[in-house]
Design a protein around this motif. Structure first.
Motif, PDB file in Angstrom:
ATOM      1  N   LEU A  33      -3.355   3.805   0.635  1.00  0.00           N
ATOM      2  CA  LEU A  33      -2.467   3.355   1.713  1.00  0.00           C
ATOM      3  C   LEU A  33      -1.964   4.549   2.516  1.00  0.00           C
ATOM      4  N   LYS A  34      -1.635   4.277   3.786  1.00  0.00           N
ATOM      5  CA  LYS A  34      -1.036   5.294   4.660  1.00  0.00           C
ATOM      6  C   LYS A  34       0.033   4.618   5.515  1.00  0.00           C
ATOM      7  N   VAL A  35       1.122   5.333   5.745  1.00  0.00           N
ATOM      8  CA  VAL A  35       2.216   4.835   6.579  1.00  0.00           C
ATOM      9  C   VAL A  35       2.301   5.715   7.819  1.00  0.00           C
ATOM     10  N   ALA A  36       2.423   5.100   8.988  1.00  0.00           N
ATOM     11  CA  ALA A  36       2.646   5.849  10.225  1.00  0.00           C
ATOM     12  C   ALA A  36       3.609   5.039  11.080  1.00  0.00           C
ATOM     13  N   GLN A  37       4.808   5.576  11.247  1.00  0.00           N
ATOM     14  CA  GLN A  37       5.872   4.903  11.992  1.00  0.00           C
ATOM     15  C   GLN A  37       6.094   3.493  11.431  1.00  0.00           C
ATOM     16  N   HIS A  38       5.831   2.440  12.219  1.00  0.00           N
ATOM     17  CA  HIS A  38       6.115   1.086  11.729  1.00  0.00           C
ATOM     18  C   HIS A  38       4.846   0.387  11.237  1.00  0.00           C
ATOM     19  N   GLU A  39       3.783   1.150  11.006  1.00  0.00           N
ATOM     20  CA  GLU A  39       2.529   0.538  10.561  1.00  0.00           C
ATOM     21  C   GLU A  39       2.131   1.017   9.175  1.00  0.00           C
ATOM     22  N   LEU A  40       1.571   0.089   8.413  1.00  0.00           N
ATOM     23  CA  LEU A  40       1.078   0.384   7.073  1.00  0.00           C
ATOM     24  C   LEU A  40      -0.396   0.017   7.006  1.00  0.00           C
ATOM     25  N   LEU A  41      -1.218   0.961   6.577  1.00  0.00           N
ATOM     26  CA  LEU A  41      -2.661   0.750   6.454  1.00  0.00           C
ATOM     27  C   LEU A  41      -3.021   0.753   4.981  1.00  0.00           C
ATOM     28  N   THR A  42      -3.759  -0.263   4.528  1.00  0.00           N
ATOM     29  CA  THR A  42      -4.159  -0.315   3.114  1.00  0.00           C
ATOM     30  C   THR A  42      -5.657  -0.560   2.992  1.00  0.00           C
ATOM     31  N   GLY A  43      -6.232  -0.017   1.940  1.00  0.00           N
ATOM     32  CA  GLY A  43      -7.630  -0.259   1.615  1.00  0.00           C
ATOM     33  C   GLY A  43      -7.715  -0.852   0.224  1.00  0.00           C
ATOM     34  N   SER A  44      -8.605  -1.827   0.050  1.00  0.00           N
ATOM     35  CA  SER A  44      -8.683  -2.532  -1.234  1.00  0.00           C
ATOM     36  C   SER A  44     -10.122  -2.608  -1.740  1.00  0.00           C
ATOM     37  N   VAL A  45     -10.214  -2.814  -3.050  1.00  0.00           N
ATOM     38  CA  VAL A  45     -11.522  -3.002  -3.688  1.00  0.00           C
ATOM     39  C   VAL A  45     -12.176  -4.294  -3.194  1.00  0.00           C
ATOM     40  N   ASP A  46     -11.397  -5.189  -2.573  1.00  0.00           N
ATOM     41  CA  ASP A  46     -11.978  -6.429  -2.030  1.00  0.00           C
ATOM     42  C   ASP A  46     -12.754  -6.187  -0.725  1.00  0.00           C
ATOM     43  N   GLY A  47     -12.851  -4.913  -0.306  1.00  0.00           N
ATOM     44  CA  GLY A  47     -13.659  -4.565   0.867  1.00  0.00           C
ATOM     45  C   GLY A  47     -12.958  -4.764   2.194  1.00  0.00           C
ATOM     46  N   ARG A  48     -11.637  -4.869   2.160  1.00  0.00           N
ATOM     47  CA  ARG A  48     -10.890  -5.092   3.402  1.00  0.00           C
ATOM     48  C   ARG A  48      -9.902  -3.974   3.685  1.00  0.00           C
ATOM     49  N   VAL A  49      -9.840  -3.615   4.968  1.00  0.00           N
ATOM     50  CA  VAL A  49      -8.815  -2.701   5.463  1.00  0.00           C
ATOM     51  C   VAL A  49      -7.752  -3.549   6.141  1.00  0.00           C
ATOM     52  N   ARG A  50      -6.522  -3.456   5.666  1.00  0.00           N
ATOM     53  CA  ARG A  50      -5.433  -4.268   6.207  1.00  0.00           C
ATOM     54  C   ARG A  50      -4.418  -3.368   6.909  1.00  0.00           C
ATOM     55  N   ARG A  51      -4.011  -3.803   8.096  1.00  0.00           N
ATOM     56  CA  ARG A  51      -2.995  -3.064   8.839  1.00  0.00           C
ATOM     57  C   ARG A  51      -1.808  -3.984   9.090  1.00  0.00           C
ATOM     58  N   TYR A  52      -0.674  -3.585   8.530  1.00  0.00           N
ATOM     59  CA  TYR A  52       0.553  -4.369   8.667  1.00  0.00           C
ATOM     60  C   TYR A  52       1.425  -3.752   9.750  1.00  0.00           C
ATOM     61  N   ASP A  53       1.846  -4.567  10.708  1.00  0.00           N
ATOM     62  CA  ASP A  53       2.879  -4.143  11.648  1.00  0.00           C
ATOM     63  C   ASP A  53       4.206  -4.587  11.028  1.00  0.00           C
ATOM     64  N   LEU A  54       4.930  -3.613  10.470  1.00  0.00           N
ATOM     65  CA  LEU A  54       6.117  -3.955   9.686  1.00  0.00           C
ATOM     66  C   LEU A  54       7.263  -4.448  10.560  1.00  0.00           C
ATOM     67  N   ARG A  55       7.249  -4.089  11.844  1.00  0.00           N
ATOM     68  CA  ARG A  55       8.303  -4.558  12.755  1.00  0.00           C
ATOM     69  C   ARG A  55       8.079  -6.009  13.149  1.00  0.00           C
ATOM     70  N   LYS A  56       6.835  -6.312  13.517  1.00  0.00           N
ATOM     71  CA  LYS A  56       6.535  -7.664  14.001  1.00  0.00           C
ATOM     72  C   LYS A  56       6.173  -8.627  12.878  1.00  0.00           C
ATOM     73  N   GLY A  57       5.912  -8.066  11.684  1.00  0.00           N
ATOM     74  CA  GLY A  57       5.498  -8.925  10.580  1.00  0.00           C
ATOM     75  C   GLY A  57       4.093  -9.468  10.751  1.00  0.00           C
ATOM     76  N   GLN A  58       3.215  -8.686  11.410  1.00  0.00           N
ATOM     77  CA  GLN A  58       1.837  -9.132  11.638  1.00  0.00           C
ATOM     78  C   GLN A  58       0.870  -8.396  10.718  1.00  0.00           C
ATOM     79  N   LEU A  59      -0.240  -9.081  10.402  1.00  0.00           N
ATOM     80  CA  LEU A  59      -1.287  -8.502   9.562  1.00  0.00           C
ATOM     81  C   LEU A  59      -2.618  -8.576  10.297  1.00  0.00           C
ATOM     82  N   HIS A  60      -3.320  -7.446  10.355  1.00  0.00           N
ATOM     83  CA  HIS A  60      -4.660  -7.379  10.946  1.00  0.00           C
ATOM     84  C   HIS A  60      -5.625  -6.986   9.829  1.00  0.00           C
TER      85      HIS A  60
END
Length: 319
Positions: free
Chosen positions: A159-186
């Motif tokens: 995982l990596k944090v940059a300002q209000h965004e959180l980036l995660t990588g998983s063994v399930d083969g997905r890269v997830r980007r959370y916008d912690l301010r808006k509560g959105q997931l990409h």
């Protein structure tokens, strides 16, 4: 009469070995620069976290408190605190100066693979084999996480944090980007288990490495593939990738004992840095200078763009 513009300098890569440190803490699981790049954090299989001087390669402090291998660590922006995570399913918040445990945080159901402070060091984010990312308030006396993100279908490896965004990588083969301010997931789907993720310095792209021996550069907002980098070997180990300080090059560990450096735009291999004969377990690029840390077996190597002149002068004086 006008003079021609000087040709832009080719960005230099850290290809000169400045020093090799015998960490004496078993296998080094991860190596990290602190926030300003003056110190090294090394995570050992002997349950210890160690703090080193970059310029001298000397040990400054040892932090002991975990029950199993230390897998990742991070330093706060003001260098007053460290956080680390371990196979013992816990995180520890440390006081840098005293070496004492400030808080021990438990709640994950599996080993904790990755950990990072937010910018103000008010929150710690941790990712675990249990498939969750948990965020912890460093200033509260409560021992429960303030948030649990459980979207991953398998272990969270990076995982990596940059300002209000959180980036995660998983063994399930997905890269997830959370916008912690808006509560959105990409979510971006990459068919192979992810070993490492990071943001580009300009915040426009994400980089991810996976067990199909490929590093991918994606446009952060659209998910469009901007580059694929191959040639290295990453089949069975959780190894790091990163971008150079000015986003000019992509770097990756490899199981064949090298660090691979590609030109970000062209995708061509610029440098294959020979570290040793074993797996290059971890790497970290200096926040402002052309310096690189690598970890192999029980040692950490410090690399620079130029050989250090002072050392050469000292050696000359000694002889």
């Amino acid at each position: 009469m006008s003079f021609p513009e000087p040709r832009p300098q080719v960005p230099q890569l850290p290809q000169h070995l400045l020093r090799s440190i015998d960490c004496q803490q078993g296998a080094v699981r991860a190596v990290r620069f602190n926030a300003d790049g003056n110190y090294i954090l090394s995570c050992g299989s002997d349950k210890s976290l160690k703090l080193w001087s970059v310029s001298r390669g000397t040990l400054l402090k040892t932090y002991s408190g975990h029950g199993y291998d230390v897998l990742d660590a991070d330093g706060s922006f003001d260098n007053s605190q460290l956080c680390s995570c371990s196979s013992d399913k816990s995180l520890i918040l440390w006081d840098v100066a005293t070496g004492q445990v400030t808080r021990k945080l438990r709640g994950h159901a599996g080993k904790v693979n990755c950990v990072q402070f937010n910018e103000e060091a008010s929150v710690i984010f941790s990712g675990s084999l249990d498939g969750t990312v948990r965020s912890w308030d460093t200033r509260s006396r409560r021992f429960e996480p303030i948030q649990i993100l459980d979207e991953a279908r398998d272990g969270v490896s990076s995982l990596k944090v940059a300002q209000h965004e959180l980036l995660t990588g998983s063994v399930d083969g997905r890269v997830r980007r959370y916008d912690l301010r808006k509560g959105q997931l990409h979510v971006d789907f990459i068919s192979s288990p992810i070993t490492c993720v990071c943001f580009s310095q300009d915040g426009q792209c994400t980089l991810s490495s996976s067990l199909d021996s490929t590093v991918r550069l994606l446009d952060k907002s659209t998910g469009e593939m901007l580059g694929e980098y191959t040639g290295h070997k990453m089949k069975g180990y959780k190894l790091d990738c990163c971008l150079s300080g000015k986003d000019t090059h992509v770097l990756s560990c490899s199981e064949d004992g090298h660090v691979y450096c590609w030109d970000l735009v062209e995708g061509s291999l610029t440098l294959k840095l020979p570290v040793g004969k074993a797996v290059v377990q971890s790497l970290s690029f200096h926040p402002t200078e052309t310096r690189l840390l690598t970890a192999m077996e029980g040692r950490v190597q410090v690399w620079g763009a130029e050989p250090e002149e002072e050392e050469e002068e000292e050696e000359a004086m000694a002889t």
